[in-house]
Motif scaffolding. Structure first.
Motif: not given
Length: 140
Positions: A49, A52-53, A56, A98-99, A101-106
């Motif tokens: 995270r 990624t920030r 980004w 970013l996507f 990271h969102q997938i890994n978090q989910s």
């Protein structure tokens, strides 16, 4: 001459499910192992995270500079267009991070829920096994 039947092998699905079943009687060690695994994955997710920030923020700043530069270079059509296309490329590159990271978090949240249910089932099985051993034989 009696006909001896060989025992039928277990279906493949049952064998695969049994492979992931925790050994009986080791609920506490299994729980500790799961908690360690989840803690390790959570640390990795937090590190991802932060990275990624940072990526980004860098990509947004880079894209802003490139798009501003392409606007200033538009009197040279080829160079201005090249810089604008480069800015869009970098922006899409950042969006992919970013996507991901969102997938890994989910994915982590789903694994966490599944392991929680699995631990509750293992605790229930251990409790039921403890009750069954304490009763003695049914014929007594």
């Amino acid at each position: 001459m009696g006909t001896e039947r060989t025992p039928e092998p277990e279906p493949l699905g049952d064998r695969l499910l049994d492979q992931w079943e925790p050994p009986s009687g080791t609920y506490l060690s299994y729980r500790k192992e799961i908690e360690t695994m989840l803690a390790t994955q959570e640390k990795a997710l937090l590190r991802e995270r932060r990275m990624t920030r940072a990526i980004w923020i860098y990509i947004v700043l880079l894209t802003t500079v490139l798009l501003t530069g392409s606007g200033l270079l538009m009197f040279h059509k080829v160079e201005g267009t090249y810089v604008a296309v480069t800015a869009v490329f970098w922006f899409l590159f950042g969006a992919v991070f970013l996507f991901l990271h969102q997938i890994n978090q989910s994915r982590f949240e789903v694994i966490k829920e599944i392991k929680g249910v699995e631990l509750r089932l293992a605790a229930l099985e251990e409790t039921l096994a403890g009750r069954g051993e304490g009763r003695g034989s049914p014929g007594a």
